[in-house]
Design a protein around this motif. Structure first.
Motif: not given
Length: 789
Positions: A12, A349, A352-353, A357
């Motif tokens: 993560r 990812k 996206e954070t 994207s």
């Protein structure tokens, strides 16, 4: 090589870490007179797809031509199969190129061994590029150092190669240290290699890399605990690796962190040679010692030392070093691609954070799953063709169509009002007609239909250096089609021409074709055309029967060798259709013919009959391999006449059309028989695990199922597609291109991942548009683009 398990969790990402976009590409160059990035690679980088750099020294100074072409094709295919975009890097005519297209790659590999083809490191790039301005044009293969630098200038993060250079033995006095090590210390590109060659000083090499601040880790590859840093041909070197990496996800996480922290040095992930190809350390140690002794005795030093030692290793190992070399570079490129793919996942990812994207990479499963699916492509003709992973959208052609390009003359009979022959032209005399000239040829029409439907298509054909040939090339460009696959032959060759004489209903009465140019192509030209397919295999390869048999089968062999290419054969005529067959089978062998000869064929009724009768005459239906396949279909002893009449029509069954097609399925697992205004008959050999076998909606078309336990054959699928719309005589403008249009639409739908069953109705709509058009292929096909996506 053990690949990733689906159960491995990806890390993560913490919020607030530095965005890779803030530090990536800080040195990226735009295309200029010295540096050029291919359109495919630029598109992949802009879309944040996984891109893998590949070096070229192995092609220019390692393997001879044409073995180097085959290796280049293989490595690029490995990248594509595992979800990446290959960027082969080299120098052509003094221009640094990132992402060589097939023609450029062939040019570079063919120049191996020439005095103007150099081995190029960082220090040499300004030399070869600068001298181009002085009229001296060099080609060159880039070393690890040269490739790393050019990859970084393009914005590429991952590089798969064979073995790293290192500190040579005795470097304390000779100062012979590879530039690769210094490059890793100052260029933020990750290298995946099989360590370094064991005739180097491995402990000092690792020490030098530590001094340069280069992270070094070795993939565990299924082993436990601390593992050795590999020694190229051997999995162990006797020197422990600084760190051990469990899998590609861990490697990607480290790269992502390094780039996010703005650490401006490279990383080295050592990947041991696959166990089945490895040479034991003890064996290699004795070989290396003898090779070094001979090098010392011969006074070989400096840049000549490594080539000399490598040659001696090959000699002393009795050639065993070569398969090990090939196996390890294939393994390294595959692993590098998986790392690049996992890195793309992390970066997506991160985007996206941060609220953006632009890339949806493959998120599931090991790379092996994609590879296993692809290699099964030819055993599953009833499904959509196996394709490279979804992240592989690129500028290379989805479809290659190879065959006839001709200047077409359409002569429509136009009788006078008081004519005694109101429908058909009169033989042995002149007839009034409306004559039009267009660009045609079976393959041209197929390619044009696919092009109009939005496919990335390349036409492979030849024209002569004559007026018709020049007009053909000009017209292709006007149609917006690529001419990269067209070869121009010198006179006395003649550009192909086709003359169609139609009656008043626009039905073909007589045709004359001069296609001799396709049967007199020089072998060197054919080789060049075939290499384009080898280097960049398409999803769909369409061949028409205008080729001579040898060339036709060479194309088919290449198509069968590609794990994701589906081959389609358009028979053209009853006489030329028979070229698809190989020589008479040997009844003493278990494999009398390739299976399949072609994945899909698209004959009309007459061509189907010719193919059937010729196979019977050759004795193909007497062979046990043919019988085993037919037996596995599970056809009941009572036969299929009634089921066939229900799923098609009694008239079609009375004509024997589906019966002939069924008998040909062992050679052509999918047969689309064009029946003119009646429609299209689809006959298929289903694979054992085909989902159609369990579909309630499709059950009516599954006329038999395998009952003898055959692991490959699932059953028989027969479906008739009546024409959706039958045009009135006055609505028919030209029949010359309707079959070609249908094949072009079929290829486009299959290239987009659709099943044959779902593409046929769309292909029929496309054919109807061409039937009502004055052109062989209707420009209105563009209106179907939204339907075919």
């Amino acid at each position: 090589m053990r690949l990733l398990s689906c159960a491995i969790a990806r890390p993560r990402l913490p919020r607030g870490v530095f965005s890779p976009s803030a530090v990536a590409r800080r040195r990226c160059l735009t295309n200029n007179g010295f540096f050029r990035v291919s359109e495919e690679v630029r598109e992949a980088l802009n879309s944040k797809k996984p891109v893998v750099a590949l070096e070229t020294t192995i092609y220019t100074h390692g393997f001879p031509y044409p073995d180097n072409v085959a290796l280049a094709s293989l490595l690029e295919s490995i990248v594509r199969v595992n979800g990446g975009v290959p960027a082969t890097i080299g120098i052509l005519d003094g221009v640094a190129r990132v992402g060589l297209d097939p023609e450029e790659l062939i040019r570079l590999t063919a120049s191996a061994g020439q005095a103007t083809t150099l081995k190029l490191s960082r220090r040499d790039l300004a030399y070869v590029c600068g001298l181009r301005l002085a009229g001296k044009k060099f080609n060159g293969g880039t070393t690890i150092a040269g490739t790393m630098l050019l990859a970084e200038l393009a914005g590429i993060k991952i590089f798969g190669t064979g073995g790293l250079g290192g500190v040579h033995r005795g470097a304390e006095s000779s100062m012979d240290i590879s530039a690769d090590l210094r490059e890793l210390g100052r260029t933020p590109v990750t290298v995946v290699s099989s360590g370094c060659k064991s005739f180097l000083d491995i402990p000092r090499t690792l020490e030098y890399l530590e001094t340069e601040g280069v992270y070094v880790g070795t993939f565990a590859d299924g082993r436990k605990g601390n593992v050795d840093f590999p020694a190229f041909w051997s999995r162990d070197s006797g020197v422990k690796s600084p760190t051990t990496v469990e899998n590609e996800i861990e490697a990607a996480a480290m790269i992502h962190a390094q780039r996010s922290l703005n650490i401006a040095s490279g990383m080295l992930f050592a990947n041991p040679v696959p166990e089945e190809a490895a040479i034991l350390k003890e064996t290699m140690d004795s070989i290396i010692e003898e090779a070094l002794r001979q090098a010392d005795a011969s006074g070989v030093t400096g840049k000549d030392n490594t080539p000399f030692v490598l040659a001696k290793v090959k000699e002393l190992s009795e050639g065993k070093s070569i398969p090990a070399n090939r196996a390890l570079i294939e393994s390294n490129v595959r692993r590098a691609t998986i790392v690049a793919r996992e890195l793309a996942v992390l970066e997506a990812k991160q985007d996206e954070t941060e609220g953006s994207s632009s890339f949806n990479p493959i998120l599931s499963g090991p790379a092996s799953a994609a590879h296993e699916h692809l290699t099964d492509a030819h055993l599953s003709p009833s499904t959509s063709p196996a394709t490279p992973p979804s992240s592989m959208v690129s500028s290379r052609p989805e479809i290659i169509v190879a065959g006839a390009l001709a200047v077409d003359f359409s002569c429509d009979y136009a009788p006078f009002a008081n004519s005694s022959a109101p429908t058909d032209p009169v033989r042995h005399t002149s007839n009034p007609a409306i004559i039009s000239q267009t660009l045609g040829g079976v393959s041209h029409n197929i390619a044009k239909a696919a092009h109009l439907l939005g496919a990335a298509v390349q036409l492979h054909s030849v024209v002569a250096d004559d007026l018709s040939g020049s007009a053909a090339l000009t017209q292709l460009q006007a149609e917006g089609m690529s001419t990269n696959g067209i070869e121009v032959l010198p006179q006395p060759s003649r550009t192909a021409q086709y003359v169609a004489i139609n009656n008043v209903n626009k039905d073909l009465t007589l045709a004359m074709a001069d296609m001799q140019i396709l049967e007199t192509i020089p072998y060197t030209t054919i080789t060049s055309m075939l290499q384009k397919v080898k280097v960049s295999p398409p999803k769909i390869l369409v061949l028409d029967a205008n080729w001579d048999p040898d060339t036709l089968h060479e194309y088919l062999t290449i198509g069968r060798s590609s794990p994701w290419t589906t081959t389609i054969f358009e028979p053209v005529s009853t006489a030329k259709a028979l070229r698809i067959y190989p020589t008479t089978p040997d009844h003493n062998t278990s494999h009398p013919f390739p299976h399949p000869i072609a994945d899909i064929i698209t004959p009309n009724e007459l061509e189907l009959t010719a193919l059937h009768d010729h196979a019977y005459g050759l004795g193909f239906f007497d062979h046990p391999v043919w019988f085993a396949t037919i037996d596995a279909l599970g056809i009941p002893p009572s036969g299929l006449r009634i089921p066939l009449a229900v799923t098609t029509t009694p008239a079609i069954v009375d004509a024997g059309i589906p019966q002939k097609a069924i008998k040909l399925l062992p050679f052509f697992p999918t047969i689309l028989t064009k029946l003119g205004p009646q429609g299209v008959l689809l006959t298929q050999l289903l694979k054992a695990d085909d989902p159609i076998l369990s579909s309630a909606d499709e059950a009516q078309y599954v006329l038999s199922r395998c009952k003898n336990g055959d692991h490959h054959v699932g059953g028989l699928y027969v479906r008739f597609f009546p024409a959706e719309k039958v045009l009135k005589d006055e609505e028919v403008v030209s029949v010359n291109g309707i079959g070609d249009t249908l094949v072009g639409a079929l290829a486009t739908g299959l290239a987009r991942g659709q099943r044959v069953q779902y593409v046929v109705p769309l292909a029929q709509k496309a054919a109807t548009l061409s039937l009502g058009s004055k052109e062989s292929v209707s420009p209105e096909l563009k209106s179907l683009r939204g339907v075919i996506e």
